[in-house]
Design a protein around this motif. Structure first.
Motif, PDB file in Angstrom:
ATOM      1  N   LEU A   1     -16.947  63.895  33.700  1.00  0.00           N
ATOM      2  CA  LEU A   1     -17.521  62.591  33.374  1.00  0.00           C
ATOM      3  C   LEU A   1     -17.147  62.176  31.954  1.00  0.00           C
ATOM      4  O   LEU A   1     -16.789  61.017  31.700  1.00  0.00           O
ATOM      5  N   LEU A   2     -17.235  63.120  31.012  1.00  0.00           N
ATOM      6  CA  LEU A   2     -16.891  62.822  29.621  1.00  0.00           C
ATOM      7  C   LEU A   2     -15.436  62.404  29.495  1.00  0.00           C
ATOM      8  O   LEU A   2     -15.124  61.396  28.836  1.00  0.00           O
ATOM      9  N   ALA A   3     -14.530  63.145  30.114  1.00  0.00           N
ATOM     10  CA  ALA A   3     -13.104  62.801  30.052  1.00  0.00           C
ATOM     11  C   ALA A   3     -12.854  61.413  30.626  1.00  0.00           C
ATOM     12  O   ALA A   3     -12.090  60.613  30.053  1.00  0.00           O
ATOM     13  N   HIS A   4     -13.505  61.093  31.721  1.00  0.00           N
ATOM     14  CA  HIS A   4     -13.351  59.780  32.351  1.00  0.00           C
ATOM     15  C   HIS A   4     -13.888  58.681  31.424  1.00  0.00           C
ATOM     16  O   HIS A   4     -13.242  57.641  31.232  1.00  0.00           O
ATOM     17  N   ASP A   5     -15.048  58.920  30.811  1.00  0.00           N
ATOM     18  CA  ASP A   5     -15.649  57.918  29.929  1.00  0.00           C
ATOM     19  C   ASP A   5     -14.850  57.733  28.640  1.00  0.00           C
ATOM     20  O   ASP A   5     -14.759  56.616  28.118  1.00  0.00           O
ATOM     21  N   ILE A   6     -14.245  58.808  28.130  1.00  0.00           N
ATOM     22  CA  ILE A   6     -13.366  58.679  26.959  1.00  0.00           C
ATOM     23  C   ILE A   6     -12.157  57.820  27.309  1.00  0.00           C
ATOM     24  O   ILE A   6     -11.754  56.953  26.526  1.00  0.00           O
ATOM     25  N   ALA A   7     -11.585  58.032  28.486  1.00  0.00           N
ATOM     26  CA  ALA A   7     -10.428  57.237  28.912  1.00  0.00           C
ATOM     27  C   ALA A   7     -10.800  55.751  29.015  1.00  0.00           C
ATOM     28  O   ALA A   7     -10.026  54.878  28.614  1.00  0.00           O
TER      29      ALA A   7
ATOM     30  N   MET B   1     -14.626  69.625  24.376  1.00  0.00           N
ATOM     31  CA  MET B   1     -14.799  69.757  25.795  1.00  0.00           C
ATOM     32  C   MET B   1     -14.408  71.178  26.178  1.00  0.00           C
ATOM     33  O   MET B   1     -13.388  71.676  25.733  1.00  0.00           O
ATOM     34  N   THR B   2     -15.207  71.810  26.996  1.00  0.00           N
ATOM     35  CA  THR B   2     -14.896  73.161  27.417  1.00  0.00           C
ATOM     36  C   THR B   2     -13.829  73.137  28.494  1.00  0.00           C
ATOM     37  O   THR B   2     -13.716  72.184  29.250  1.00  0.00           O
ATOM     38  N   LYS B   3     -13.045  74.201  28.507  1.00  0.00           N
ATOM     39  CA  LYS B   3     -12.023  74.311  29.540  1.00  0.00           C
ATOM     40  C   LYS B   3     -12.711  74.674  30.844  1.00  0.00           C
ATOM     41  O   LYS B   3     -13.524  75.581  30.895  1.00  0.00           O
ATOM     42  N   SER B   4     -12.403  73.957  31.886  1.00  0.00           N
ATOM     43  CA  SER B   4     -13.095  74.200  33.142  1.00  0.00           C
ATOM     44  C   SER B   4     -12.108  74.390  34.278  1.00  0.00           C
ATOM     45  O   SER B   4     -10.964  73.969  34.205  1.00  0.00           O
ATOM     46  N   LYS B   5     -12.610  75.033  35.342  1.00  0.00           N
ATOM     47  CA  LYS B   5     -11.825  75.178  36.557  1.00  0.00           C
ATOM     48  C   LYS B   5     -11.724  73.805  37.207  1.00  0.00           C
ATOM     49  O   LYS B   5     -12.560  72.943  37.003  1.00  0.00           O
ATOM     50  N   SER B   6     -10.709  73.642  37.995  1.00  0.00           N
ATOM     51  CA  SER B   6     -10.561  72.403  38.739  1.00  0.00           C
ATOM     52  C   SER B   6     -11.668  72.311  39.782  1.00  0.00           C
ATOM     53  O   SER B   6     -11.960  73.280  40.474  1.00  0.00           O
ATOM     54  N   LEU B   7     -12.291  71.153  39.850  1.00  0.00           N
ATOM     55  CA  LEU B   7     -13.350  70.966  40.841  1.00  0.00           C
ATOM     56  C   LEU B   7     -12.741  70.891  42.229  1.00  0.00           C
ATOM     57  O   LEU B   7     -11.646  70.359  42.408  1.00  0.00           O
ATOM     58  N   PRO B   8     -13.450  71.403  43.212  1.00  0.00           N
ATOM     59  CA  PRO B   8     -12.907  71.374  44.570  1.00  0.00           C
ATOM     60  C   PRO B   8     -12.852  69.950  45.109  1.00  0.00           C
ATOM     61  O   PRO B   8     -13.737  69.152  44.863  1.00  0.00           O
ATOM     62  N   ALA B   9     -11.800  69.667  45.823  1.00  0.00           N
ATOM     63  CA  ALA B   9     -11.689  68.388  46.519  1.00  0.00           C
ATOM     64  C   ALA B   9     -12.220  68.591  47.931  1.00  0.00           C
ATOM     65  O   ALA B   9     -12.263  69.709  48.432  1.00  0.00           O
ATOM     66  N   ILE B  10     -12.615  67.514  48.549  1.00  0.00           N
ATOM     67  CA  ILE B  10     -13.076  67.624  49.936  1.00  0.00           C
ATOM     68  C   ILE B  10     -11.846  67.852  50.805  1.00  0.00           C
ATOM     69  O   ILE B  10     -10.958  67.002  50.868  1.00  0.00           O
TER      70      ILE B  10
END
Length: 151
Positions: A60-66, A1-10
């Motif tokens: 999505l991948l991290a969530h599906d792995i969990a 999994m690539t390291k990513s920035k935190s997605l913005p919250a509303i």
């Protein structure tokens, strides 16, 4: 999994805007075709033209792995004590099949719960699923036979 920035919250300032967009677009958990035939999901996300960003795919991948790991823990009481390779094999199966269909591998599960990893690998390969996924099943069977230490 690539390291990513935190997605913005509303943010609070966008709550009203988000509510309006949901009223206009709808909110769907499953893909559908919009009025002009574009594959759409969520709140108006046009998958045909926009797709997903790398960060969204990673999320999505991290969530599906969990979810897959939790399914394995439910099906295999000693799961946390299995070596990493065996855990990875079972998580891959749960990721692909879901917990409910993985639960149908009764003989494989019984072999695993008895510590019979050779038998478990044979049961994985002696399935309709193995014929569907081909090389994936071979790799998983090899990982099930591995004698990797936990951790």
């Amino acid at each position: 999994m690539t390291k990513s920035k935190s997605l913005p919250a509303i943010g609070q300032s966008d709550r009203d805007l988000a509510a309006m967009l949901e009223r206009h677009e709808g909110r769907r958990a499953h893909p559908y075709r919009d009025q002009v035939g574009k594959l759409t999901i969520g709140v108006g996300r046009n998958l045909d033209d926009r797709g997903l960003s790398a960060e969204e795919i990673d999320m999505l991948l991290a969530h599906d792995i969990a979810i897959a790991r939790a399914g394995c823990r439910a099906l295999f009481p000693a799961f946390d004590g299995f070596g990493r390779k065996r855990q990875a094999a079972l998580i891959s199966m749960a990721f692909n099949l879901g917990q409910t269909r993985l639960a149908c591998f009764r003989r494989m599960r019984a072999a695993i719960n008895d510590g019979n990893w050779i038998g478990a690998s044979h049961e994985a390969l002696d399935s309709y699923w193995a014929g569907q996924v081909g090389h994936r099943a071979q790799e998983i069977a090899t990982l099930l036979r591995s004698s990797s230490k936990p951790g």
